[in-house]
Design a protein around this motif. Structure first.
Motif, PDB file in Angstrom:
ATOM      1  N   UNK A 244      20.962  58.001  46.733  1.00  0.00           N
ATOM      2  CA  UNK A 244      19.652  58.287  46.156  1.00  0.00           C
ATOM      3  C   UNK A 244      18.651  57.211  46.488  1.00  0.00           C
ATOM      4  N   UNK A 245      19.164  56.010  46.827  1.00  0.00           N
ATOM      5  CA  UNK A 245      18.304  54.888  47.214  1.00  0.00           C
ATOM      6  C   UNK A 245      18.773  54.184  48.476  1.00  0.00           C
ATOM      7  N   UNK A 246      20.052  54.343  48.837  1.00  0.00           N
ATOM      8  CA  UNK A 246      20.595  53.613  49.981  1.00  0.00           C
ATOM      9  C   UNK A 246      21.839  54.315  50.506  1.00  0.00           C
ATOM     10  N   UNK A 247      22.238  53.948  51.738  1.00  0.00           N
ATOM     11  CA  UNK A 247      23.509  54.392  52.312  1.00  0.00           C
ATOM     12  C   UNK A 247      24.594  53.412  51.904  1.00  0.00           C
ATOM     13  N   UNK A 248      25.728  53.912  51.459  1.00  0.00           N
ATOM     14  CA  UNK A 248      26.790  53.046  50.982  1.00  0.00           C
ATOM     15  C   UNK A 248      28.147  53.584  51.411  1.00  0.00           C
ATOM     16  N   UNK A 249      28.999  52.716  51.914  1.00  0.00           N
ATOM     17  CA  UNK A 249      30.365  53.079  52.270  1.00  0.00           C
ATOM     18  C   UNK A 249      31.222  53.153  51.018  1.00  0.00           C
ATOM     19  N   UNK A 250      32.329  53.910  51.104  1.00  0.00           N
ATOM     20  CA  UNK A 250      33.234  54.021  49.977  1.00  0.00           C
ATOM     21  C   UNK A 250      33.603  55.459  49.698  1.00  0.00           C
ATOM     22  N   UNK A 251      33.747  55.788  48.429  1.00  0.00           N
ATOM     23  CA  UNK A 251      34.160  57.116  48.018  1.00  0.00           C
ATOM     24  C   UNK A 251      32.987  58.092  48.042  1.00  0.00           C
ATOM     25  N   UNK A 252      33.290  59.381  48.296  1.00  0.00           N
ATOM     26  CA  UNK A 252      32.230  60.377  48.338  1.00  0.00           C
ATOM     27  C   UNK A 252      31.584  60.605  46.969  1.00  0.00           C
ATOM     28  N   UNK A 253      32.202  60.091  45.908  1.00  0.00           N
ATOM     29  CA  UNK A 253      31.589  60.194  44.581  1.00  0.00           C
ATOM     30  C   UNK A 253      30.313  59.368  44.488  1.00  0.00           C
ATOM     31  N   UNK A 254      30.065  58.503  45.463  1.00  0.00           N
ATOM     32  CA  UNK A 254      28.821  57.733  45.496  1.00  0.00           C
ATOM     33  C   UNK A 254      27.615  58.608  45.806  1.00  0.00           C
ATOM     34  N   UNK A 255      27.862  59.752  46.430  1.00  0.00           N
ATOM     35  CA  UNK A 255      26.759  60.604  46.888  1.00  0.00           C
ATOM     36  C   UNK A 255      26.009  61.212  45.718  1.00  0.00           C
ATOM     37  N   UNK A 256      24.692  61.041  45.718  1.00  0.00           N
ATOM     38  CA  UNK A 256      23.833  61.625  44.690  1.00  0.00           C
ATOM     39  C   UNK A 256      23.292  62.960  45.179  1.00  0.00           C
ATOM     40  N   UNK A 257      22.979  63.880  44.277  1.00  0.00           N
ATOM     41  CA  UNK A 257      22.395  65.152  44.717  1.00  0.00           C
ATOM     42  C   UNK A 257      21.061  64.937  45.434  1.00  0.00           C
ATOM     43  N   UNK A 258      20.888  65.610  46.562  1.00  0.00           N
ATOM     44  CA  UNK A 258      19.592  65.588  47.242  1.00  0.00           C
ATOM     45  C   UNK A 258      18.824  66.892  47.030  1.00  0.00           C
ATOM     46  N   UNK A 259      19.530  67.961  46.671  1.00  0.00           N
ATOM     47  CA  UNK A 259      18.930  69.240  46.296  1.00  0.00           C
ATOM     48  C   UNK A 259      19.722  69.773  45.112  1.00  0.00           C
ATOM     49  N   UNK A 260      19.017  70.162  44.062  1.00  0.00           N
ATOM     50  CA  UNK A 260      19.678  70.610  42.843  1.00  0.00           C
ATOM     51  C   UNK A 260      20.378  71.945  43.051  1.00  0.00           C
ATOM     52  N   UNK A 261      21.414  72.175  42.271  1.00  0.00           N
ATOM     53  CA  UNK A 261      22.154  73.434  42.289  1.00  0.00           C
ATOM     54  C   UNK A 261      21.247  74.594  41.849  1.00  0.00           C
ATOM     55  N   UNK A 262      21.560  75.814  42.349  1.00  0.00           N
ATOM     56  CA  UNK A 262      22.684  76.185  43.198  1.00  0.00           C
ATOM     57  C   UNK A 262      22.331  76.139  44.683  1.00  0.00           C
ATOM     58  N   UNK A 263      23.257  75.597  45.463  1.00  0.00           N
ATOM     59  CA  UNK A 263      23.108  75.516  46.914  1.00  0.00           C
ATOM     60  C   UNK A 263      24.420  75.973  47.538  1.00  0.00           C
ATOM     61  N   UNK A 264      24.335  76.863  48.528  1.00  0.00           N
ATOM     62  CA  UNK A 264      25.557  77.319  49.190  1.00  0.00           C
ATOM     63  C   UNK A 264      25.267  77.740  50.614  1.00  0.00           C
ATOM     64  N   UNK A 265      26.274  77.586  51.481  1.00  0.00           N
ATOM     65  CA  UNK A 265      26.184  77.967  52.894  1.00  0.00           C
ATOM     66  C   UNK A 265      24.971  77.329  53.560  1.00  0.00           C
ATOM     67  N   UNK A 266      24.956  76.012  53.502  1.00  0.00           N
ATOM     68  CA  UNK A 266      23.856  75.235  54.054  1.00  0.00           C
ATOM     69  C   UNK A 266      23.777  75.333  55.576  1.00  0.00           C
ATOM     70  N   UNK A 267      22.546  75.338  56.067  1.00  0.00           N
ATOM     71  CA  UNK A 267      22.264  75.152  57.482  1.00  0.00           C
ATOM     72  C   UNK A 267      21.097  74.180  57.564  1.00  0.00           C
ATOM     73  N   UNK A 268      21.238  73.121  58.368  1.00  0.00           N
ATOM     74  CA  UNK A 268      20.206  72.088  58.463  1.00  0.00           C
ATOM     75  C   UNK A 268      19.987  71.769  59.932  1.00  0.00           C
ATOM     76  N   UNK A 269      18.737  71.546  60.309  1.00  0.00           N
ATOM     77  CA  UNK A 269      18.428  71.099  61.668  1.00  0.00           C
ATOM     78  C   UNK A 269      17.140  70.301  61.657  1.00  0.00           C
ATOM     79  N   UNK A 270      16.994  69.427  62.671  1.00  0.00           N
ATOM     80  CA  UNK A 270      15.683  68.822  62.906  1.00  0.00           C
ATOM     81  C   UNK A 270      14.940  69.741  63.843  1.00  0.00           C
TER      82      UNK A 270
END
Length: 498
Positions: A244-270
């Motif tokens: 949410x503020x920085x990139x951090x190594x470790x467990x995936x539990x560190x990851x904060x939501x970037x888009x609130x639920x519900x989200x499914x079958x994501x497709x992302x591109x630049x």
């Protein structure tokens, strides 16, 4: 998630399927149906060429060598019948390849990963045992150099609509353009408690990293973000998670939501045309689009691309990596026909949707009964079919009689002195010898039309015209039924500025 029985496989199977009981949006769908990618009436005849008669998903990525690779989900053979996923020759995933850069007339496939001539192979074996491993579903793909990477989830059990249990997610790789895949040694996100945040994924390679957008199993979680140096995809310890503020190594539990639920079958591109990161996904019962200036967000408000009201049973919505200019193409799955369609929206430079389909109820899915109702009208004898023979989804319109003129029509508001393109999918009885599809002045003569005889299968018809001084036009499809009992079926119309 609807139950099905798969011939020759003595287990009850459930497939990645529509949102089901979720309340459907009534928002108008700007998306235009361009072509069918798989199954009957598909551009490439995937059933006849590779025994891909029914499938879903269609996750696409550039292989780095002039092709787009497309990974599909649970796939079935020649005994498949709508609705839903069923039939013989069950493969948990297949891969088709394309060199087609002219997407305006549909997307064609040139080859497949095969095990025998004319048969698309299962890429990653699955046990096909319920409450153990019922299937293995692809969720993302990316190329780094000549190596292809495929994200996938091991599904333990399909539950109620929008819910399923996974054993783990992992990444396989291929060094022969998707023909064979290695699963050993890949990173793995185990899911014993059902709360892991990276069971489904979208991959984007950029600036030396592969960004991994993850969601939990099912359709009810938030989106999270990780990244890994592009040369270290198979090394799980190299992954960093956005807190949410920085990139951090470790467990995936560190990851904060970037888009609130519900989200499914994501497709992302630049997206180079807009200069923004684009994200499409299933939100509740609709496919939506969001954009951001950075991979971490913040993300714009969701804009509906395709509504459940027009595309019942929709899911997926995976962007084509070669979408260029203002045209954004997506692979959209639908449950009843259990196949994949190419749809299109147009974007402004700020990544907002422009030039939407002007036809209301373009696929007749908002028609509540067998009688034609507003915004459509019928002259003569006609109605609404609610069966499994529509081009998309569940419904189409028809006219039928043995003498005289019969047509379906709708009045559409247009901008004066503007060029437009009208498209629609039609088929007729074998004895049709005088059918018409086009546009006319309301209550007046045709402005532009095409004349056709018998259309054996669903066939796309296209008409271009200028609105002139008019602020409204009447789109129509009809037949002169003076050659015995004759019929015409109509589905999936669009009217957009040329």
């Amino acid at each position: 998630m609807k139950p099905l029985r798969v011939a020759l496989i003595p287990v009850l199977v459930l497939a990645l399927a529509p949102a089901g009981s979720v309340q459907a949006s009534t928002v108008h769908s700007p998306a235009v149906v361009v072509s069918k990618l798989t199954g009957p009436h598909s551009v490439s005849d995937t059933g006849g060429r590779w025994q891909v008669h029914a499938t879903d998903l269609g996750i696409m990525w550039d292989n780095g060598s002039g092709e787009v690779l497309a990974a599909f989900g649970d796939t079935f053979g020649s005994t498949w019948q709508p609705p839903g996923a069923n039939g013989n020759d069950w493969r948990s995933q297949v891969l088709l390849r394309s060199t087609d850069r002219n997407l305006a007339d549909g997307l064609s496939f040139s080859s497949a990963a095969t095990d025998t001539a004319g048969h698309a192979k299962e890429l990653i074996p699955s046990r096909k045992i319920d409450n153990d491993e019922i299937t293995v579903i692809p969720t993302a793909g990316v190329a780094v150099g000549s190596r292809q990477y495929l994200g996938y989830m091991s599904v333990r059990h399909w539950g109620q609509p929008g819910f399923w249990d996974t054993n783990y997610a992992s990444i396989a790789y291929s060094d022969d353009n998707g023909q064979t895949w290695v699963t050993a040694g890949g990173p793995r996100w185990d899911n014993p408690g059902g709360a892991n945040r990276f069971q489904m994924a979208a991959f984007v390679r950029r600036d030396g990293f592969v960004y991994v957008y993850g969601t939990p199993n099912g359709r009810n979680g938030a989106a999270h973000l990780a990244r890994v140096p592009e040369g270290s995809i198979l090394n799980k310890s190299a992954y960093q998670y956005w807190t949410g503020t920085a990139w951090q190594s470790g467990q995936d539990t560190l990851a904060a939501p970037i888009v609130a639920a519900p989200v499914s079958e994501l497709s992302v591109q630049f997206n180079a045309y807009t200069g923004k990161w684009l994200m499409t996904y299933l939100k509740g019962s609709d496919i939506v689009l969001r954009s951001a200036s950075a991979p971490t967000g913040p993300w714009s408000a969701p804009a509906v691309v395709a509504s459940f009201a027009d595309f019942p049973g929709l899911y997926g919505g995976f962007m084509h990596p070669w979408s260029s200019g203002p045209d954004l193409y997506l692979a959209l799955s639908q449950w009843t026909p259990y196949n994949v369609y190419l749809v299109k929206v147009q974007l402004n430079r700020d990544a907002t949707i422009t030039n939407p389909n002007l036809v209301r109820d373009p696929s007749f899915e908002r028609q509540a009964t067998g009688t034609v109702s507003s915004p459509w009208a019928v002259r003569g004898n006609g109605g609404i079919d609610n069966g499994t023979w529509s081009f998309t989804a569940d419904r189409n319109a028809f006219v039928r009689y043995n003498r005289g003129w019969h047509d379906l029509y709708q009045t559409v508001a247009v901008t004066p002195n503007t060029n437009y393109t009208l498209t629609g999918w039609l088929r007729t009885s074998p004895n049709n010898d005088n059918g018409f599809f086009g546009v006319r002045a309301p209550g007046g003569p045709p402005i532009a039309e095409v004349n056709f005889r018998a259309l054996g299968g669903w066939t796309k018809q296209t008409v271009t015209f200028s609105s002139g001084s008019r602020s409204s036009v009447e789109i129509f499809a009809g037949i002169w039924t003076d050659n015995g009992d004759m019929w015409l079926q109509l589905d999936d119309l669009s009217l957009t500025k040329s």
